[in-house]
Design a protein around this motif. Structure first.
Motif, PDB file in Angstrom:
ATOM      1  N   GLU A  39       0.853  -1.192   0.000  1.00  0.00           N
ATOM      2  CA  GLU A  39       0.000   0.000   0.000  1.00  0.00           C
ATOM      3  C   GLU A  39       0.887   1.239   0.000  1.00  0.00           C
ATOM      4  O   GLU A  39       1.857   1.315   0.758  1.00  0.00           O
ATOM      5  CB  GLU A  39      -0.919   0.014   1.214  1.00  0.00           C
ATOM      6  N   GLY A  40       0.558   2.198  -0.856  1.00  0.00           N
ATOM      7  CA  GLY A  40       1.340   3.431  -0.933  1.00  0.00           C
ATOM      8  C   GLY A  40       2.760   3.141  -1.349  1.00  0.00           C
ATOM      9  O   GLY A  40       3.014   2.560  -2.398  1.00  0.00           O
ATOM     10  N   CYS A  41       3.731   3.511  -0.514  1.00  0.00           N
ATOM     11  CA  CYS A  41       5.147   3.260  -0.799  1.00  0.00           C
ATOM     12  C   CYS A  41       5.673   2.016  -0.078  1.00  0.00           C
ATOM     13  O   CYS A  41       6.886   1.758  -0.113  1.00  0.00           O
ATOM     14  CB  CYS A  41       5.982   4.471  -0.387  1.00  0.00           C
ATOM     15  N   PHE A  42       4.799   1.242   0.559  1.00  0.00           N
ATOM     16  CA  PHE A  42       5.242   0.141   1.413  1.00  0.00           C
ATOM     17  C   PHE A  42       4.772  -1.215   0.877  1.00  0.00           C
ATOM     18  O   PHE A  42       3.656  -1.338   0.367  1.00  0.00           O
ATOM     19  CB  PHE A  42       4.713   0.327   2.835  1.00  0.00           C
ATOM     20  N   VAL A  43       5.644  -2.211   1.022  1.00  0.00           N
ATOM     21  CA  VAL A  43       5.288  -3.601   0.748  1.00  0.00           C
ATOM     22  C   VAL A  43       5.425  -4.385   2.049  1.00  0.00           C
ATOM     23  O   VAL A  43       6.209  -4.028   2.929  1.00  0.00           O
ATOM     24  CB  VAL A  43       6.171  -4.228  -0.349  1.00  0.00           C
ATOM     25  N   THR A  44       4.643  -5.462   2.167  1.00  0.00           N
ATOM     26  CA  THR A  44       4.683  -6.314   3.349  1.00  0.00           C
ATOM     27  C   THR A  44       4.921  -7.743   2.900  1.00  0.00           C
ATOM     28  O   THR A  44       4.222  -8.242   2.003  1.00  0.00           O
ATOM     29  CB  THR A  44       3.371  -6.227   4.146  1.00  0.00           C
ATOM     30  N   ASP A  45       5.930  -8.407   3.505  1.00  0.00           N
ATOM     31  CA  ASP A  45       6.191  -9.792   3.119  1.00  0.00           C
ATOM     32  C   ASP A  45       5.304 -10.739   3.919  1.00  0.00           C
ATOM     33  O   ASP A  45       4.575 -10.323   4.826  1.00  0.00           O
ATOM     34  CB  ASP A  45       7.681 -10.138   3.238  1.00  0.00           C
ATOM     35  N   ARG A  46       5.362 -12.025   3.583  1.00  0.00           N
ATOM     36  CA  ARG A  46       4.412 -12.959   4.186  1.00  0.00           C
ATOM     37  C   ARG A  46       4.734 -13.237   5.655  1.00  0.00           C
ATOM     38  O   ARG A  46       3.952 -13.898   6.339  1.00  0.00           O
ATOM     39  CB  ARG A  46       4.334 -14.241   3.358  1.00  0.00           C
ATOM     40  N   ASP A  47       5.886 -12.727   6.143  1.00  0.00           N
ATOM     41  CA  ASP A  47       6.196 -12.833   7.573  1.00  0.00           C
ATOM     42  C   ASP A  47       5.789 -11.596   8.353  1.00  0.00           C
ATOM     43  O   ASP A  47       6.076 -11.485   9.551  1.00  0.00           O
ATOM     44  CB  ASP A  47       7.697 -13.082   7.760  1.00  0.00           C
ATOM     45  N   GLY A  48       5.132 -10.642   7.656  1.00  0.00           N
ATOM     46  CA  GLY A  48       4.637  -9.448   8.327  1.00  0.00           C
ATOM     47  C   GLY A  48       5.603  -8.285   8.382  1.00  0.00           C
ATOM     48  O   GLY A  48       5.301  -7.254   9.000  1.00  0.00           O
ATOM     49  N   ASN A  49       6.760  -8.398   7.733  1.00  0.00           N
ATOM     50  CA  ASN A  49       7.724  -7.296   7.704  1.00  0.00           C
ATOM     51  C   ASN A  49       7.271  -6.238   6.706  1.00  0.00           C
ATOM     52  O   ASN A  49       7.036  -6.540   5.536  1.00  0.00           O
ATOM     53  CB  ASN A  49       9.113  -7.809   7.306  1.00  0.00           C
ATOM     54  N   ARG A  50       7.148  -4.998   7.175  1.00  0.00           N
ATOM     55  CA  ARG A  50       6.693  -3.882   6.332  1.00  0.00           C
ATOM     56  C   ARG A  50       7.910  -3.058   5.940  1.00  0.00           C
ATOM     57  O   ARG A  50       8.670  -2.595   6.792  1.00  0.00           O
ATOM     58  CB  ARG A  50       5.686  -3.026   7.094  1.00  0.00           C
ATOM     59  N   LEU A  51       8.111  -2.882   4.615  1.00  0.00           N
ATOM     60  CA  LEU A  51       9.299  -2.202   4.112  1.00  0.00           C
ATOM     61  C   LEU A  51       8.918  -1.070   3.173  1.00  0.00           C
ATOM     62  O   LEU A  51       8.005  -1.216   2.340  1.00  0.00           O
ATOM     63  CB  LEU A  51      10.203  -3.192   3.363  1.00  0.00           C
ATOM     64  N   LEU A  52       9.621   0.041   3.299  1.00  0.00           N
ATOM     65  CA  LEU A  52       9.434   1.158   2.371  1.00  0.00           C
ATOM     66  C   LEU A  52      10.170   0.803   1.080  1.00  0.00           C
ATOM     67  O   LEU A  52      11.390   0.634   1.077  1.00  0.00           O
ATOM     68  CB  LEU A  52       9.991   2.454   2.975  1.00  0.00           C
ATOM     69  N   ASP A  53       9.436   0.685   0.008  1.00  0.00           N
ATOM     70  CA  ASP A  53      10.025   0.278  -1.274  1.00  0.00           C
ATOM     71  C   ASP A  53      10.569   1.507  -1.995  1.00  0.00           C
ATOM     72  O   ASP A  53       9.848   2.184  -2.727  1.00  0.00           O
ATOM     73  CB  ASP A  53       8.991  -0.437  -2.139  1.00  0.00           C
ATOM     74  N   ALA A  54      11.841   1.780  -1.800  1.00  0.00           N
ATOM     75  CA  ALA A  54      12.462   2.960  -2.406  1.00  0.00           C
ATOM     76  C   ALA A  54      12.931   2.704  -3.830  1.00  0.00           C
ATOM     77  O   ALA A  54      13.683   3.497  -4.383  1.00  0.00           O
ATOM     78  CB  ALA A  54      13.642   3.436  -1.552  1.00  0.00           C
ATOM     79  N   PHE A  55      12.463   1.600  -4.426  1.00  0.00           N
ATOM     80  CA  PHE A  55      12.743   1.378  -5.847  1.00  0.00           C
ATOM     81  C   PHE A  55      11.470   1.100  -6.647  1.00  0.00           C
ATOM     82  O   PHE A  55      11.532   0.773  -7.825  1.00  0.00           O
ATOM     83  CB  PHE A  55      13.768   0.251  -6.054  1.00  0.00           C
ATOM     84  N   ALA A  56      10.306   1.248  -6.013  1.00  0.00           N
ATOM     85  CA  ALA A  56       9.018   1.108  -6.716  1.00  0.00           C
ATOM     86  C   ALA A  56       8.970  -0.160  -7.553  1.00  0.00           C
ATOM     87  O   ALA A  56       8.624  -0.144  -8.735  1.00  0.00           O
ATOM     88  CB  ALA A  56       8.744   2.334  -7.593  1.00  0.00           C
ATOM     89  N   GLY A  57       9.317  -1.292  -6.933  1.00  0.00           N
ATOM     90  CA  GLY A  57       9.427  -2.542  -7.684  1.00  0.00           C
ATOM     91  C   GLY A  57      10.698  -2.489  -8.500  1.00  0.00           C
ATOM     92  O   GLY A  57      11.799  -2.636  -7.992  1.00  0.00           O
ATOM     93  N   LEU A  58      10.538  -2.260  -9.792  1.00  0.00           N
ATOM     94  CA  LEU A  58      11.672  -2.000 -10.690  1.00  0.00           C
ATOM     95  C   LEU A  58      11.410  -0.686 -11.412  1.00  0.00           C
ATOM     96  O   LEU A  58      11.114  -0.660 -12.598  1.00  0.00           O
ATOM     97  CB  LEU A  58      11.846  -3.152 -11.687  1.00  0.00           C
ATOM     98  N   TYR A  59      11.471   0.404 -10.705  1.00  0.00           N
ATOM     99  CA  TYR A  59      11.181   1.767 -11.177  1.00  0.00           C
ATOM    100  C   TYR A  59       9.745   1.928 -11.662  1.00  0.00           C
ATOM    101  O   TYR A  59       9.447   2.899 -12.381  1.00  0.00           O
ATOM    102  CB  TYR A  59      12.012   2.188 -12.384  1.00  0.00           C
ATOM    103  N   CYS A  60       8.841   1.021 -11.364  1.00  0.00           N
ATOM    104  CA  CYS A  60       7.624   0.974 -12.171  1.00  0.00           C
ATOM    105  C   CYS A  60       6.318   1.328 -11.479  1.00  0.00           C
ATOM    106  O   CYS A  60       5.356   1.710 -12.151  1.00  0.00           O
ATOM    107  CB  CYS A  60       7.485  -0.401 -12.837  1.00  0.00           C
ATOM    108  N   TYR A 429      17.872   4.442  -6.138  1.00  0.00           N
ATOM    109  CA  TYR A 429      16.571   4.778  -5.561  1.00  0.00           C
ATOM    110  C   TYR A 429      15.653   5.282  -6.672  1.00  0.00           C
ATOM    111  O   TYR A 429      16.023   6.169  -7.444  1.00  0.00           O
ATOM    112  CB  TYR A 429      16.695   5.875  -4.503  1.00  0.00           C
ATOM    113  N   ALA A 430      14.464   4.703  -6.729  1.00  0.00           N
ATOM    114  CA  ALA A 430      13.441   5.158  -7.672  1.00  0.00           C
ATOM    115  C   ALA A 430      12.081   4.926  -7.018  1.00  0.00           C
ATOM    116  O   ALA A 430      11.327   4.054  -7.431  1.00  0.00           O
ATOM    117  CB  ALA A 430      13.549   4.403  -8.993  1.00  0.00           C
ATOM    118  N   PRO A 431      11.762   5.686  -5.973  1.00  0.00           N
ATOM    119  CA  PRO A 431      10.548   5.407  -5.191  1.00  0.00           C
ATOM    120  C   PRO A 431       9.280   5.710  -5.998  1.00  0.00           C
ATOM    121  O   PRO A 431       9.325   6.391  -7.036  1.00  0.00           O
ATOM    122  CB  PRO A 431      10.659   6.383  -4.012  1.00  0.00           C
ATOM    123  N   PRO A 432       8.136   5.222  -5.525  1.00  0.00           N
ATOM    124  CA  PRO A 432       6.869   5.661  -6.115  1.00  0.00           C
ATOM    125  C   PRO A 432       6.791   7.189  -6.118  1.00  0.00           C
ATOM    126  O   PRO A 432       7.343   7.860  -5.231  1.00  0.00           O
ATOM    127  CB  PRO A 432       5.819   5.047  -5.188  1.00  0.00           C
TER     128      PRO A 432
END
Length: 456
Positions: A39-60, A429-432
């Motif tokens: 959601e937004g700029c954050f992804v959550t893995d299946r173990d519940g770790n929430r990470l700010l995705d500063a590369f927007a996947g692959l710039y996308c 770095y290529a965030p959303p």
């Protein structure tokens, strides 16, 4: 991560991952992340770790994750019409609407857009169209393509050949002999440290001119370039670069293909990198930000000049013999329509032009005194930190030390995803485009702390 559960076991046994050390992954030595939600700029893995995705996947993921408007547009399209092809003039409401919206945003001299699935296949399309065009014009020998070292244009056969990074060539019998590479516009890595940016731009132009003269302008069809280098290091062009390059191409009747897969749809704080740098391309490659990766879709935008020759060719020889089964797929097109609407209503292009420079500036301030900081650079919502072993002598680290992969791993432990860029100690770095200043501060803090952990 839970490496011994069923899902991880299936992953190791069944999934051949792209751009991955396959043996290590299969042995469970480098399992990667299994992402569950975002959601937004954050992804959550299946173990519940929430990470700010500063590369927007692959710039996308330009608009950010979890936008319900796009998900609903995809679902509605799938219920009404999940698929129909675009051959022999067929279209759908979504594909026609998206084509119109793209052309509304493209530079005025561009004419039509062809839709594919990803940036690699779009660049394969580009080269086929260039070759077709020169055959129609009676120039069968004008077929070579010039790219640049450190460029990234895909990992297909021609697109992989155009790419100027060794990882995408080694043991694949690439590049093809129709491709030539010229000097990368990478001022920080110039051989002669005495050159100013303007002088280095002049050298790049002189090197290009020398290559054209050696090969013969009558053998060269096109020059392909990202407006700003992406995967090769996130490198803005040095001052005066494009002003020096374009006249050489025009003088030699060489088409300019602007690969906007990364820079298109707002990432530089403008709709396209071509307009940002004042470039006048004959063909533009689009993908990533076209749908913000909510569904696969790419595009080849051709200029009026190119379109007229394509028309001439079909009048003389019949229908254009090119297309993919999934060209202009209606679900991808529906995602694109909803995505471009959000890009406008959320004012994300302007936000990229504001928060992106803030991220680069605060990053430079935070790392200014670190002895291993070589350069912090960026443009719009693209930033890079390049590290060196010796700052004064500009000596680079031994690649075997894997300095940046260690730093990126340390950032991950601090809840931020960045990218270790290839062929150098470069953090990318290529965030959303929806990144806030507060989130940018989080990225900077995690970077500085991780660098101190790894390098002191």
């Amino acid at each position: 991560m839970l490496t011994n559960d069923q899902l991880a076991k299936w992953d190791r046994e069944s999934f051949l991952h792209p751009s991955t050390h396959l043996a290590q992954h299969a042995r469970g030595e480098a399992p990667g992340r299994i992402i569950k939600s975002a959601e937004g700029c954050f992804v959550t893995d299946r173990d519940g770790n929430r990470l700010l995705d500063a590369f927007a996947g692959l710039y996308c993921v330009n608009i950010g994750y979890g936008r319900k408007e796009v998900a609903e547009a995809i679902a509605e399209q799938a219920h009404e019409l999940a698929y129909y092809h675009a051959y022999v003039g067929h279209g759908t409401e979504a594909s026609i609407t998206l084509a119109h919206m793209v052309m509304e945003r493209a530079p005025a001299h561009m004419s039509k857009v062809y839709f594919g699935l990803g940036g690699s296949d779009a660049n394969e399309t580009n080269i086929k169209l260039v070759w077709y065009m020169n055959n129609i014009l009676g120039r069968p020998g004008k077929k070579k393509i010039i790219s640049r070292w450190r460029a990234y244009h895909g990992s297909g056969l021609m697109s992989g050949s155009l790419t100027g990074l060794s990882l995408f060539h080694q043991k694949f019998d690439l590049p093809f002999d129709t491709v030539r590479h010229t000097t990368s516009p990478y001022w920080f890595r110039r051989d002669d440290l005495g050159l100013t940016e303007e002088q280095f731009s002049a050298k790049c132009a002189a090197d290009l001119e020398e290559l054209i003269e050696a090969e013969g302008a009558d053998t060269i069809a096109a020059f392909i370039a990202e407006p700003m280098l992406g995967t090769g290091g996130i490198v803005p062009p040095p001052r005066g670069y494009w002003e020096a390059i374009e006249p050489i191409l025009q003088k030699s009747d060489i088409l300019l293909i602007a690969d906007e897969v990364v820079t298109g749809f707002g990432r530089l704080g403008t709709m396209f990198g071509s307009t940002h740098y004042g470039i006048t391309p004959d063909i533009m490659t689009i993908a990533k930000g076209l749908t913000s990766a909510y569904a696969p879709l790419s595009g080849t935008i051709v200029s009026d000049k190119v379109w007229k020759v394509l028309e001439q060719g079909t009048d003389e020889f019949g229908p254009l013999g090119h297309g993919w089964t999934y060209s202009a797929h209606p679900i991808g097109a529906a995602a694109g329509v909803a995505n471009l609407k959000l890009l406008d209503t959320m004012n994300l292009v302007a936000n990229a032009g504001d928060v992106g420079p803030y991220l680069t500036r605060t990053m430079a301030e935070a790392l200014a005194d670190h002895p291993n900081m070589g350069e912090v650079r960026g443009e719009g919502m693209l930033t890079a930190v390049e590290l060196v072993e010796d700052r004064e002598a500009r000596v680079f680290f031994d690649p075997a030390r894997k300095v940046v992969p260690q730093i990126v791993a340390a950032m991950g432990r601090r809840g931020v995803i960045a990218r270790a860029m290839p062929q150098g100690d470069i953090i990318g770095y290529a965030p959303p485009l929806c990144l806030s200043r507060e989130e940018a501060d989080t990225v900077v803090s995690a970077t500085a702390d991780a660098i101190r952990e790894v390098l002191g």
